[in-house]
Design a protein around this motif. Structure first.
Motif, PDB file in Angstrom:
ATOM      1  N   GLN A 110      -4.992   9.383   0.752  1.00 26.97           N
ATOM      2  CA  GLN A 110      -3.852   9.514  -0.330  1.00 26.97           C
ATOM      3  C   GLN A 110      -4.503   9.733  -1.772  1.00 26.97           C
ATOM      4  O   GLN A 110      -5.140   8.778  -2.202  1.00 26.97           O
ATOM      5  CB  GLN A 110      -2.829   8.403  -0.307  1.00 26.97           C
ATOM      6  CG  GLN A 110      -2.154   8.108   1.024  1.00 26.97           C
ATOM      7  CD  GLN A 110      -1.151   9.537   1.253  1.00 26.97           C
ATOM      8  OE1 GLN A 110      -0.136   9.472   0.466  1.00 26.97           O
ATOM      9  NE2 GLN A 110      -1.492  10.168   2.284  1.00 26.97           N
ATOM     10  N   THR A 111      -4.136  10.741  -2.437  1.00 27.82           N
ATOM     11  CA  THR A 111      -4.623  10.806  -3.842  1.00 27.82           C
ATOM     12  C   THR A 111      -3.527  10.509  -4.704  1.00 27.82           C
ATOM     13  O   THR A 111      -2.303  10.025  -4.464  1.00 27.82           O
ATOM     14  CB  THR A 111      -4.948  12.440  -3.894  1.00 27.82           C
ATOM     15  OG1 THR A 111      -3.907  13.280  -3.736  1.00 27.82           O
ATOM     16  CG2 THR A 111      -6.105  12.898  -3.055  1.00 27.82           C
ATOM     17  N   PHE A 112      -3.756  10.500  -5.929  1.00 29.89           N
ATOM     18  CA  PHE A 112      -2.518  10.214  -6.988  1.00 29.89           C
ATOM     19  C   PHE A 112      -1.650  11.386  -6.947  1.00 29.89           C
ATOM     20  O   PHE A 112      -0.311  10.826  -7.135  1.00 29.89           O
ATOM     21  CB  PHE A 112      -3.298  10.290  -8.551  1.00 29.89           C
ATOM     22  CG  PHE A 112      -3.956   8.752  -8.565  1.00 29.89           C
ATOM     23  CD1 PHE A 112      -3.341   7.705  -8.908  1.00 29.89           C
ATOM     24  CD2 PHE A 112      -5.521   8.873  -8.891  1.00 29.89           C
ATOM     25  CE1 PHE A 112      -3.909   6.496  -9.076  1.00 29.89           C
ATOM     26  CE2 PHE A 112      -5.984   7.689  -8.909  1.00 29.89           C
ATOM     27  CZ  PHE A 112      -5.311   6.500  -9.289  1.00 29.89           C
ATOM     28  N   GLU A 113      -2.121  12.236  -6.762  1.00 32.33           N
ATOM     29  CA  GLU A 113      -1.141  13.393  -6.677  1.00 32.33           C
ATOM     30  C   GLU A 113      -0.272  13.392  -5.403  1.00 32.33           C
ATOM     31  O   GLU A 113       1.082  13.579  -5.432  1.00 32.33           O
ATOM     32  CB  GLU A 113      -1.507  14.910  -6.695  1.00 32.33           C
ATOM     33  CG  GLU A 113      -2.394  15.532  -7.715  1.00 32.33           C
ATOM     34  CD  GLU A 113      -3.709  14.755  -8.036  1.00 32.33           C
ATOM     35  OE1 GLU A 113      -4.635  14.234  -7.267  1.00 32.33           O
ATOM     36  OE2 GLU A 113      -3.917  14.635  -9.360  1.00 32.33           O
ATOM     37  N   ASP A 114      -0.656  12.805  -4.289  1.00 29.25           N
ATOM     38  CA  ASP A 114       0.191  12.659  -3.267  1.00 29.25           C
ATOM     39  C   ASP A 114       1.171  11.383  -3.506  1.00 29.25           C
ATOM     40  O   ASP A 114       2.394  11.321  -3.327  1.00 29.25           O
ATOM     41  CB  ASP A 114      -0.811  12.008  -2.114  1.00 29.25           C
ATOM     42  CG  ASP A 114      -1.565  13.186  -1.445  1.00 29.25           C
ATOM     43  OD1 ASP A 114      -1.217  14.468  -1.715  1.00 29.25           O
ATOM     44  OD2 ASP A 114      -2.601  12.843  -0.897  1.00 29.25           O
ATOM     45  N   ALA A 117       3.929  12.321  -6.080  1.00 31.08           N
ATOM     46  CA  ALA A 117       4.816  13.381  -5.241  1.00 31.08           C
ATOM     47  C   ALA A 117       5.758  13.007  -4.396  1.00 31.08           C
ATOM     48  O   ALA A 117       6.806  13.590  -3.817  1.00 31.08           O
ATOM     49  CB  ALA A 117       3.870  14.834  -4.734  1.00 31.08           C
ATOM     50  N   TYR A 118       5.372  11.737  -3.908  1.00 29.27           N
ATOM     51  CA  TYR A 118       6.401  11.002  -2.767  1.00 29.27           C
ATOM     52  C   TYR A 118       7.750  10.927  -3.405  1.00 29.27           C
ATOM     53  O   TYR A 118       8.000  10.308  -4.219  1.00 29.27           O
ATOM     54  CB  TYR A 118       5.599   9.789  -2.356  1.00 29.27           C
ATOM     55  CG  TYR A 118       6.255   8.808  -1.579  1.00 29.27           C
ATOM     56  CD1 TYR A 118       6.597   9.565  -0.273  1.00 29.27           C
ATOM     57  CD2 TYR A 118       7.098   7.808  -1.767  1.00 29.27           C
ATOM     58  CE1 TYR A 118       7.036   8.831   0.722  1.00 29.27           C
ATOM     59  CE2 TYR A 118       7.766   6.967  -0.955  1.00 29.27           C
ATOM     60  CZ  TYR A 118       8.004   7.329   0.520  1.00 29.27           C
ATOM     61  OH  TYR A 118       8.533   6.688   1.104  1.00 29.27           O
ATOM     62  N   ASP A 119       8.722  11.107  -2.389  1.00 27.73           N
ATOM     63  CA  ASP A 119       9.910  11.167  -2.768  1.00 27.73           C
ATOM     64  C   ASP A 119      10.564  10.137  -1.564  1.00 27.73           C
ATOM     65  O   ASP A 119      10.837  10.733  -0.527  1.00 27.73           O
ATOM     66  CB  ASP A 119      10.666  12.421  -2.794  1.00 27.73           C
ATOM     67  CG  ASP A 119      12.304  12.111  -3.311  1.00 27.73           C
ATOM     68  OD1 ASP A 119      12.592  11.260  -3.383  1.00 27.73           O
ATOM     69  OD2 ASP A 119      13.059  13.120  -3.240  1.00 27.73           O
ATOM     70  N   PRO A 120      10.893   9.207  -1.992  1.00 32.29           N
ATOM     71  CA  PRO A 120      11.450   8.138  -0.526  1.00 32.29           C
ATOM     72  C   PRO A 120      12.886   8.521  -0.094  1.00 32.29           C
ATOM     73  O   PRO A 120      13.038   8.246   0.839  1.00 32.29           O
ATOM     74  CB  PRO A 120      11.494   6.620  -1.255  1.00 32.29           C
ATOM     75  CG  PRO A 120      11.612   6.969  -2.705  1.00 32.29           C
ATOM     76  CD  PRO A 120      10.869   8.339  -2.993  1.00 32.29           C
TER      77      PRO A 120
END
Length: 122
Positions: A110-114, A117-120
């Motif tokens: 998992q990168t910072f972008e991932d 970008a995560y939307d729960p």
């Protein structure tokens, strides 16, 4: 097989020291290398990790308190640090330090972008 001298312990046979070797001369005058970090947390000078973010007041106070306790009582065991590490302000500061340092992906990839970008709600 010969017995090691009592003051040498088991290290006498293998040729390796049981303890770390520290130069006798102050300031590494003997050429030994050691962790001679002189970092002031309050001024935000953290050269050893390349991040210069000043911690929020409460996080800085926690860092100073834990550092003082560790230095004044080297044998003291910190058994309950979870409540101190798992605070929103501590985690946010740690995240900002890693983000500013352009931290790499962890073992999960998992990168910072991932993460950002995560939307729960999806």
């Amino acid at each position: 097989m010969t017995q090691p001298d009592a003051r040498e312990g088991q290290a006498g046979l293998s040729g390796e020291s049981e303890r770390s070797i520290v130069p006798r001369n102050p300031g590494n005058a003997g050429g030994g290398k050691g962790p001679w970090f002189k970092v002031n947390v309050r001024s935000g000078d953290s050269r050893e990790i390349g991040v210069s973010l000043i911690p929020p007041t409460k996080v800085g106070k926690l860092q100073e308190t834990l550092h003082a306790k560790a230095k004044s009582a080297p044998t003291y065991r910190f058994y309950a640090l979870y409540d101190k590490v798992y605070r929103a302000d501590v985690l946010w500061h740690a995240y900002q330090c890693c983000r500013a340092n352009d931290g790499s992906a962890g073992v999960d990839g998992q990168t910072f972008e991932d993460i950002e970008a995560y939307d729960p709600m999806k």
